[in-house]
Design a protein around this motif. Structure first.
Motif, PDB file in Angstrom:
ATOM      1  N   ASP A  74       0.864  -1.179   0.000  1.00 45.54           N
ATOM      2  CA  ASP A  74       0.000   0.000   0.000  1.00 45.54           C
ATOM      3  C   ASP A  74       0.902   1.232   0.000  1.00 45.54           C
ATOM      4  OD1 ASP A  74      -2.787  -0.819   0.053  1.00 45.54           O
ATOM      5  OD2 ASP A  74      -2.308  -1.762   1.977  1.00 45.54           O
ATOM      6  N   ILE A  75       1.177   1.742  -1.172  1.00 43.51           N
ATOM      7  CA  ILE A  75       2.163   2.816  -1.290  1.00 43.51           C
ATOM      8  C   ILE A  75       1.543   4.189  -1.014  1.00 43.51           C
ATOM      9  CG2 ILE A  75       3.682   4.024  -2.916  1.00 43.51           C
ATOM     10  CD1 ILE A  75       4.283   1.307  -4.165  1.00 43.51           C
ATOM     11  N   GLY A  76       0.372   4.447  -1.567  1.00 37.45           N
ATOM     12  CA  GLY A  76      -0.283   5.721  -1.312  1.00 37.45           C
ATOM     13  C   GLY A  76       0.403   6.882  -2.012  1.00 37.45           C
ATOM     14  N   TYR A  77       0.276   8.088  -1.421  1.00 43.54           N
ATOM     15  CA  TYR A  77       0.762   9.305  -2.058  1.00 43.54           C
ATOM     16  C   TYR A  77       1.818  10.014  -1.205  1.00 43.54           C
ATOM     17  CZ  TYR A  77      -3.246   8.685  -5.149  1.00 43.54           C
ATOM     18  OH  TYR A  77      -4.155   8.181  -6.056  1.00 43.54           O
ATOM     19  N   GLN A  78       2.599   9.273  -0.447  1.00 47.26           N
ATOM     20  CA  GLN A  78       3.683   9.873   0.304  1.00 47.26           C
ATOM     21  C   GLN A  78       4.684  10.524  -0.654  1.00 47.26           C
ATOM     22  OE1 GLN A  78       2.657   6.761   0.525  1.00 47.26           O
ATOM     23  NE2 GLN A  78       2.095   6.260   2.629  1.00 47.26           N
ATOM     24  N   TRP A  79       5.459  11.452  -0.154  1.00 51.57           N
ATOM     25  CA  TRP A  79       6.390  12.179  -1.029  1.00 51.57           C
ATOM     26  C   TRP A  79       7.349  11.238  -1.748  1.00 51.57           C
ATOM     27  CZ3 TRP A  79      11.598  11.726  -0.532  1.00 51.57           C
ATOM     28  CH2 TRP A  79      12.095  11.236   0.678  1.00 51.57           C
ATOM     29  N   TRP A  80       7.786  10.183  -1.020  1.00 49.10           N
ATOM     30  CA  TRP A  80       8.744   9.269  -1.627  1.00 49.10           C
ATOM     31  C   TRP A  80       8.115   8.412  -2.724  1.00 49.10           C
ATOM     32  CZ3 TRP A  80       6.970   4.396  -0.948  1.00 49.10           C
ATOM     33  CH2 TRP A  80       6.196   4.124   0.185  1.00 49.10           C
ATOM     34  N   ALA A  81       6.760   8.302  -2.716  1.00 45.39           N
ATOM     35  CA  ALA A  81       6.088   7.540  -3.766  1.00 45.39           C
ATOM     36  C   ALA A  81       6.260   8.225  -5.114  1.00 45.39           C
ATOM     37  CB  ALA A  81       4.601   7.388  -3.431  1.00 45.39           C
ATOM     38  N   PHE A  82       6.274   9.571  -5.119  1.00 53.56           N
ATOM     39  CA  PHE A  82       6.472  10.320  -6.357  1.00 53.56           C
ATOM     40  C   PHE A  82       7.891  10.129  -6.893  1.00 53.56           C
ATOM     41  CE2 PHE A  82       2.754  12.261  -4.589  1.00 53.56           C
ATOM     42  CZ  PHE A  82       2.020  12.706  -5.677  1.00 53.56           C
ATOM     43  N   VAL A  83       8.842  10.001  -5.992  1.00 51.67           N
ATOM     44  CA  VAL A  83      10.228   9.744  -6.411  1.00 51.67           C
ATOM     45  C   VAL A  83      10.355   8.324  -6.949  1.00 51.67           C
ATOM     46  CG1 VAL A  83      12.631   9.604  -5.647  1.00 51.67           C
ATOM     47  CG2 VAL A  83      11.122  11.383  -4.715  1.00 51.67           C
ATOM     48  N   LEU A  84       9.797   7.372  -6.234  1.00 45.15           N
ATOM     49  CA  LEU A  84       9.910   5.965  -6.617  1.00 45.15           C
ATOM     50  C   LEU A  84       9.213   5.688  -7.945  1.00 45.15           C
ATOM     51  CD1 LEU A  84      10.977   3.218  -5.746  1.00 45.15           C
ATOM     52  CD2 LEU A  84       8.848   2.836  -4.491  1.00 45.15           C
ATOM     53  N   VAL A  85       8.022   6.245  -8.133  1.00 43.77           N
ATOM     54  CA  VAL A  85       7.288   5.986  -9.372  1.00 43.77           C
ATOM     55  C   VAL A  85       7.981   6.648 -10.570  1.00 43.77           C
ATOM     56  CG1 VAL A  85       5.712   7.989  -9.411  1.00 43.77           C
ATOM     57  CG2 VAL A  85       4.939   5.761 -10.288  1.00 43.77           C
ATOM     58  N   PHE A  86       8.751   7.692 -10.317  1.00 45.72           N
ATOM     59  CA  PHE A  86       9.495   8.360 -11.392  1.00 45.72           C
ATOM     60  C   PHE A  86      10.447   7.381 -12.067  1.00 45.72           C
ATOM     61  CE2 PHE A  86      12.713  11.441 -12.991  1.00 45.72           C
ATOM     62  CZ  PHE A  86      11.860  12.244 -13.736  1.00 45.72           C
ATOM     63  N   PHE A  87      11.081   6.544 -11.253  1.00 40.15           N
ATOM     64  CA  PHE A  87      12.010   5.542 -11.786  1.00 40.15           C
ATOM     65  C   PHE A  87      11.270   4.279 -12.229  1.00 40.15           C
ATOM     66  CE2 PHE A  87      14.751   8.249  -9.281  1.00 40.15           C
ATOM     67  CZ  PHE A  87      15.908   8.318 -10.021  1.00 40.15           C
ATOM     68  N   ALA A  88      10.291   3.859 -11.436  1.00 37.78           N
ATOM     69  CA  ALA A  88       9.573   2.615 -11.740  1.00 37.78           C
ATOM     70  C   ALA A  88       8.795   2.725 -13.055  1.00 37.78           C
ATOM     71  CB  ALA A  88       8.624   2.270 -10.598  1.00 37.78           C
ATOM     72  N   GLU A  89       8.147   3.856 -13.269  1.00 42.44           N
ATOM     73  CA  GLU A  89       7.387   4.044 -14.516  1.00 42.44           C
ATOM     74  C   GLU A  89       8.327   4.055 -15.710  1.00 42.44           C
ATOM     75  OE1 GLU A  89       5.583   5.753 -17.931  1.00 42.44           O
ATOM     76  OE2 GLU A  89       7.207   6.737 -16.820  1.00 42.44           O
ATOM     77  N   ASP A  90       9.494   4.666 -15.545  1.00 42.39           N
ATOM     78  CA  ASP A  90      10.452   4.734 -16.645  1.00 42.39           C
ATOM     79  C   ASP A  90      11.004   3.357 -16.976  1.00 42.39           C
ATOM     80  OD1 ASP A  90      11.654   6.757 -18.406  1.00 42.39           O
ATOM     81  OD2 ASP A  90      13.564   6.049 -17.571  1.00 42.39           O
ATOM     82  N   PHE A  91      11.150   2.525 -15.954  1.00 47.96           N
ATOM     83  CA  PHE A  91      11.586   1.141 -16.166  1.00 47.96           C
ATOM     84  C   PHE A  91      10.547   0.393 -17.013  1.00 47.96           C
ATOM     85  CE2 PHE A  91      11.586  -3.342 -14.808  1.00 47.96           C
ATOM     86  CZ  PHE A  91      12.893  -3.690 -15.074  1.00 47.96           C
TER      87      PHE A  91
END
Length: 299
Positions: A74-91
């Motif tokens: 359950d990742i949600g919308y924490q600040w670090w989720a925006f950082v993590l998805v930046f790399f994960a989506e690009d992958f």
């Protein structure tokens, strides 16, 4: 959580930058090469992609939300989720893009983006009409399974699309080395769009070039070998219907003429250019022949 659509906000900038680049071409032709019919075709392809995307949004969202029900975290919308998805989506984008070049069924949906023989900012608008039908959105289901909310995934896909707009240009040469080492740049993406044998099927990056370096698909731009653009077998048409559907028509034609079930399967799901009699060449075969030619020349 409601997140803004980055693409909607970027559209005015897209228009202004295209006009500025086209104007630059009047004074420095080598930095900006436009053909009105080609740019108009790209614009129509972009508008068609937007309209079709709205129609298919419900289906794709429904599947994504279904997968999200089985999420690992359950990742949600924490600040670090925006950082993590930046790399994960690009992958995920990297693998969607690579598979779209390696398998003809997805290539048929992606080929239109490469069909222009011109490379400028308007080329970035030349987007698929059939990607949703072909299922090219499937790699992003991994993000739903991990636990990223759908709104966050859509937001980051918009960020990626906006980023990739500006790299479709010849007006910018190679950038600062640390930037070239990590980020996708105009130089790297020119190589991706090139049909020179040494450049074929490389630099699949969206935002970060690190995936290409990691998975062995990176090829640097060589200033001694200028990029030539388009597809190996140029379609020579500005008709949006031809641009969008010519490869699908080719698949149907090849399947109808196939002499075996294996051949029919390979014409659809094998690498682009595959033929059972070797009369056509895949990218790998083209690159191998070029390597052999260069060895003979050097010898």
């Amino acid at each position: 959580m409601n997140l803004p659509d980055p693409v909607t906000f970027a559209i005015p900038a897209f228009i202004l930058l295209i006009l500025a680049e086209a104007l630059t071409g009047r004074f420095v032709p080598k930095k900006s090469n436009y053909e009105m019919r080609d740019s108009a075709a790209s614009l129509i392809m972009g508008l068609g992609n937007f309209a079709i995307g709205l129609v298919n949004l419900g289906l794709v969202s429904a599947v994504s939300l279904w997968v999200y029900e089985y999420r690992i975290f359950d990742i949600g919308y924490q600040w670090w989720a925006f950082v993590l998805v930046f790399f994960a989506e690009d992958f995920c984008y990297y693998w969607f893009h690579r598979l779209s070049h390696e398998y003809r069924f997805w290539w048929a949906a992606h080929i239109n983006h490469h069909s222009s023989q011109y490379y400028n900012l308007s080329t970035a608008l030349r987007q698929t009409w059939t990607g949703s039908f072909a299922g090219t959105w499937i790699p992003w289901l991994l993000l739903s399974l991990i636990g990223f909310p759908l709104a966050l995934i859509i937001f980051q896909k918009g960020i990626s699309l906006v980023y990739q707009f500006w790299i479709h240009t010849e007006a910018i040469n190679k950038m600062w080395k640390p930037v070239e080492a990590i980020m996708n740049t105009p130089s790297h993406h020119r190589v991706h769009h090139a049909i020179n044998p040494r450049y074929l099927d490389s630099n699949y990056a969206g935002v970060f070039i690190i995936w290409d370096r990691l998975f062995g698909s990176f090829v640097p731009e060589d200033e001694k070998e200028p990029c030539r653009y388009g597809i190996v077998k140029q379609i020579a048409s500005f008709n949006p219907l031809v641009i969008a559907f010519h490869e699908w028509a080719g698949i149907i034609s090849d399947i109808r003429q196939a002499k075996s079930l294996k051949a029919a399967f390979m014409h659809c799901f094998g690498p682009p250019g595959w033929s059972d009699d070797g009369s056509r060449l895949t990218s790998r075969m083209i690159k191998q022949r070029e390597t052999e030619r260069l060895k003979k020349t050097a010898g």
